[in-house]
Design a protein around this motif. Structure first.
Motif, PDB file in Angstrom:
ATOM      1  N   PHE A  73      34.792  33.141  49.131  1.00 58.18           N
ATOM      2  CA  PHE A  73      35.439  34.314  49.721  1.00 58.18           C
ATOM      3  C   PHE A  73      34.424  35.420  49.989  1.00 58.18           C
ATOM      4  N   ASP A  97      36.743  45.502  46.334  1.00 56.79           N
ATOM      5  CA  ASP A  97      37.925  44.640  46.401  1.00 56.79           C
ATOM      6  C   ASP A  97      38.549  44.466  45.014  1.00 56.79           C
ATOM      7  N   THR A 134      40.591  34.067  55.156  1.00 60.78           N
ATOM      8  CA  THR A 134      40.925  35.247  54.359  1.00 60.78           C
ATOM      9  C   THR A 134      39.712  36.156  54.235  1.00 60.78           C
ATOM     10  N   TYR A 165      32.284  42.966  46.575  1.00 60.75           N
ATOM     11  CA  TYR A 165      33.037  42.675  45.348  1.00 60.75           C
ATOM     12  C   TYR A 165      33.619  43.951  44.761  1.00 60.75           C
ATOM     13  N   LEU A 197      40.687  41.288  44.367  1.00 55.89           N
ATOM     14  CA  LEU A 197      40.007  40.040  44.011  1.00 55.89           C
ATOM     15  C   LEU A 197      39.773  39.982  42.509  1.00 55.89           C
ATOM     16  N   THR A 198      39.292  41.063  41.937  1.00 56.46           N
ATOM     17  CA  THR A 198      39.064  41.099  40.488  1.00 56.46           C
ATOM     18  C   THR A 198      40.346  40.843  39.723  1.00 56.46           C
ATOM     19  N   ALA A 229      36.067  32.046  44.746  1.00 54.14           N
ATOM     20  CA  ALA A 229      35.724  33.461  44.681  1.00 54.14           C
ATOM     21  C   ALA A 229      34.372  33.683  45.362  1.00 54.14           C
ATOM     22  N   ARG A 247      39.383  40.055  55.242  1.00 55.16           N
ATOM     23  CA  ARG A 247      38.986  41.114  54.307  1.00 55.16           C
ATOM     24  C   ARG A 247      37.820  41.923  54.873  1.00 55.16           C
ATOM     25  N   PHE A 266      44.450  31.793  46.225  1.00 56.33           N
ATOM     26  CA  PHE A 266      44.236  31.524  44.809  1.00 56.33           C
ATOM     27  C   PHE A 266      45.420  30.796  44.180  1.00 56.33           C
ATOM     28  N   GLU A 309      46.194  40.601  52.168  1.00 52.74           N
ATOM     29  CA  GLU A 309      46.641  40.456  50.787  1.00 52.74           C
ATOM     30  C   GLU A 309      47.522  39.219  50.616  1.00 52.74           C
ATOM     31  N   LEU A 356      45.059  36.313  50.469  1.00 53.91           N
ATOM     32  CA  LEU A 356      44.321  36.296  49.213  1.00 53.91           C
ATOM     33  C   LEU A 356      45.175  35.693  48.098  1.00 53.91           C
ATOM     34  N   LEU A 368      41.373  37.126  39.910  1.00 53.08           N
ATOM     35  CA  LEU A 368      40.506  36.273  39.095  1.00 53.08           C
ATOM     36  C   LEU A 368      40.821  36.429  37.612  1.00 53.08           C
TER      37      LEU A 368
END
Length: 772
Positions: free
Chosen positions: A317, A211, A499, A208, A214-215, A314, A503, A548, A541, A544, A218
């Motif tokens: 993932f 990445d 995905t 987490y 990802l944050t 999330a 990653r 979402f 990317e 990702l 979200l």
């Protein structure tokens, strides 16, 4: 491994004679993180070199990976072969450093004899072999602490022995062997310092924290309150996925499920044996994080409501970066619960729904979806499984050819009721329990388990139905339509999982590129190395962003938006088609970045590549999914109009993105949609369905990346995702001149920004756009 009670240890050792701590310092009752959690996975774990005396200031010492039976145990300077994982001694440099050994229990020596007591994970006595001749005596007795993280306590720090002052025992001393109970699996590996020759892998990485993309996504797609609630849980899962769970995944992949036809008394009771590491993965996925029920059950991880699909995925993932195989049981359990909740009778829901959504492992009933038959995989209308009504239930006869999570307690499947017509309209949906109310097994058999290329941790089998009792779910003539809703949800999950594989592969490739030195330079500093890393990064990317975007559309569709439902209809097969295919190449390229050793199963890259090939055949092969996107979503439902409207709206909402780039993306959006309509218009154009689907994916992802760059720049001043938008169009949409040189100072700056950690403002990115 964290430093444990370092202050207490150093304080005690400072008061001791040189290299010796008197018999028993006493129990060091040192609290650890999650002190109440039982880490049964870790079984026996050794910890080395917790810094006693001068020159021992290292934060942590190497933990030898001896429990796999590889390497030698450094027993006070002498190399002793490791025995089946019973010994897990970790040694420091014995000529300079004292060694602190850790297990659970105490070794003591008194007058020429060696006593050892040890407690294994099941609290039963065990032992290891210690060469008596190598123990260093201190007076008439010596004790050596042995402890491990079986119950989260560090017991009895006793003797710290400098190997450089070793003495021999009196003549006649013999080696004493005490038999141990077999240990079910080796301990979790801990990252050690690079050897200087081989690049490190991702062991110990928090997926987490590694990445930031990802944050960012979200924070864009979720309300702030919800994001702040789940972030600590994501952080914990990210840490587990890069450590403990990753070791579980390696073991579960190596020690595959075993089908047993009878129990030990000769009764015909089938059961599947799983490695303990697989059970640990289940506890994390179904128990601690409840990934299977996040969008169905309230109250999981302390959130008072159900989670939106974006939040759920999330966790999907992150978890699937460490273990792809269990993604299937999670997904089909989720699907069973949704089918039951949406279409089941009140009586069926009262009886089965709670178990499907439980996070209490003692109450959980995992689900399965048995659809595929020899006669009909994608062509579901040709299935031959029969359903015969018998009072308030049905009896099922036939075979199911590919049944993942083969021993699931609750199964959803399609069958044709007696007298029903041909094709998909004659197919009904049924719930089939594994066990009947009296505890006996239902009348179906697991014929065998599949020997699969990937996802080997999870049991997939062939099922023969021999009058199995089942219950109708919903209307009998709507079975296929009802199941198809779950197929679309499963395809989204499939895209997210692919995905995740990409990653993880990118993380591994980047670890190699930043740490491997060749010809005097790090790979990341070499032009061709940078280019290959960008080729790995870009599809990750894209996927990702599209994952979402699709999950957000599902959330809005379930809230009642018809526009979002139409958008979901085209995004789901588009994501599934392209992301699963990209995963195969990305995982292969990442393996190649590590070189020949990436092909070795000790590293994750080989497993990632094997698992990646499942995505493109799970829930429809590439051809089937491309046809679904073009002939059905576009040709039959007109869903491309919803996609065009959504992409144009996102460009309107991206005011900080240079106008010229937004205008270019508008033109490309209209061209991609127009081409999709052209291909969908005539059956003879079907051969172009894959290319048209890919163009929709690439253009949509380029728009999404541009929109995200605007939103992220507003949040924290970073616009680098806009550079990815440009690369998508340049390298995945527009034709290229194979004779034109592409490397130049501008491209080097773009690569440095994307592969580095520094943020870039929109004005800086805009200048690169103009110069490229």
């Amino acid at each position: 491994m964290r430093d444990i009670g370092r202050d207490q240890i150093d304080e005690r050792s400072a008061r001791a004679p040189a290299g010796v701590v008197d018999d028993e310092i006493g129990r060091a009752d040192l609290a650890l993180d999650q002190a109440e959690q039982s880490l049964n996975l870790l079984w026996l774990r050794g910890v080395a070199g917790i810094g006693f005396g001068p020159g021992l200031g290292a934060e942590r010492a190497q933990l030898l990976d001896l429990a796999r039976g590889k390497g030698d145990a450094d027993v006070l300077g002498r190399k002793e072969p490791c025995q089946r994982g019973a010994q897990s001694f970790a040694g420091a440099d014995n000529e300079r450093d004292p060694v602190f050994w850790v297990f659970h229990g105490v070794i003591s020596r008194r007058q020429g004899a060696v006593d050892l007591s040890m407690v294994c994970a099941d609290d039963q006595p065990g032992a290891v072999t210690i060469p008596q001749s190598e123990l260093l005596p201190h007076g008439d007795h010596a004790s050596l602490t042995i402890c491990g993280f079986i119950r989260i306590r560090l017991w009895s720090m006793i003797d710290i022995i400098p190997s450089g002052k070793r003495k021999k025992l009196p003549a006649g001393g013999n080696e004493r062997t005490i038999m141990h109970k077999p240990i079910p699996a080796p301990p979790t590996r801990i990252a050690v310092e690079p050897s200087g020759l081989l690049a490190p892998d991702t062991t110990g990485m928090n997926f987490y924290r590694a990445d930031p993309g990802l944050t960012d996504l979200l924070r864009i797609h979720l309300p702030d309150t919800l994001f702040r609630h789940i972030e600590p849980h994501l952080d914990r899962l990210g840490e587990l996925a890069g450590g403990q769970l990753d070791e579980c995944a390696r073991l579960a992949d190596r020690h595959t499920p075993i089908l047993h036809q009878r129990d030990k008394f000769g009764r015909d009771i089938q059961w599947i044996e799983y490695h303990p590491a697989y059970r640990e993965l289940e506890k994390a996925a179904f128990g601690e994080f409840g990934v299977h029920a996040l969008s169905i059950r309230k109250g999981i991880m302390g959130w008072p409501d159900k989670y939106p699909v974006v939040a759920k995925h999330a966790f999907t993932f992150l978890f699937n970066q460490t273990e792809f195989g269990m993604g299937c049981p999670i997904n089909v359990t989720d699907g069973c619960a949704k089918l039951l909740a949406n279409f089941g009778s009140e009586a069926l829901k009262a009886k089965y729904l709670d178990g499907l959504t439980q996070t209490d492992m003692s109450k959980l009933t995992q689900g399965g979806q048995f659809m595929t038959e020899k006669e009909g995989g994608s062509d579901v209308g040709t299935l031959t499984t029969r359903a015969v009504q018998e009072g308030d239930h049905w009896r099922l006869y036939g075979e199911k050819w590919f049944c993942s999570n083969a021993d699931a307690k609750i199964v959803m499947l399609l069958a044709r009721p007696e007298g029903a017509g041909p094709g998909t309209r004659g197919v009904g949906l049924f719930l089939m329990p594994r066990f009947l109310d009296d505890g006996s097994q239902n009348s179906y058999r697991i014929v065998r388990l599949k020997d699969k290329l990937g996802t080997r941790s999870m049991a997939s089998g062939e099922i023969k139905l021999e009058g199995a009792i089942a219950y109708a779910v919903g209307k009998l003539d709507r079975g296929f339509v009802q199941m198809a809703e779950m197929v679309n949800s499963s395809r989204l999950s499939n895209g997210v999982k692919s995905t995740a594989l990409m990653r993880r592969a990118y993380h591994d490739a980047l670890a190699v590129a930043k740490n491997r030195v060749v010809f005097g330079n790090r790979i990341i500093d070499l032009p061709l190395g940078r280019r290959q890393m960008l080729k790995i990064m870009l599809p990750v990317e894209q996927a990702l962003s599209m994952s979402f975007l699709t999950a957000d559309a599902l959330d809005r569709a379930e809230a009642g938006s018809q526009d979002a439902a139409a958008l979901l209809r085209i995004l789901t097969p588009t994501l599934k088609f392209r992301a699963t295919r990209d995963a195969r190449k990305v995982c292969g390229d990442a393996l190649e970045m590590r070189g020949g050793i990436g092909y070795i199963e000790e590293f994750a890259t080989a497993r990632l590549l094997r698992d990646a090939h499942l995505g493109s055949v799970w829930e429809g092969t590439g051809n089937i999914v491309a046809i679904d996107a073009l002939r059905r979503a576009v040709g039959r439902h007109g869903a491309e109009s919803a996609l065009a409207a959504d992409l144009h709206a996102r460009l309107d909402d991206s005011a900080s993105v240079p106008q010229a780039w937004r205008d270019n993306l508008r033109r490309l959006t209209d061209r991609a949609v127009g081409f999709a309509r052209e291909v969908a218009a005539k059956v003879e154009y079907e051969a172009d369905a894959r290319r048209a689907t890919s163009l929709l994916y690439h253009v949509a992802s380029a728009v999404a990346l541009a929109w995200e760059s605007h939103r992220i720049h507003d949040m924290r001043g970073d616009a680098r995702r806009l550079l990815l938008s440009r690369l998508v169009i340049d390298h995945r949409v527009l034709p290229s001149d194979p004779f034109r040189l592409t490397e130049n100072p501008v491209q080097q700056k773009i690569a440095a920004l994307l592969l580095g950690d520094r943020d870039a403002t929109m004005s800086e990115v805009g200048e690169l756009f103009l110069a490229a």
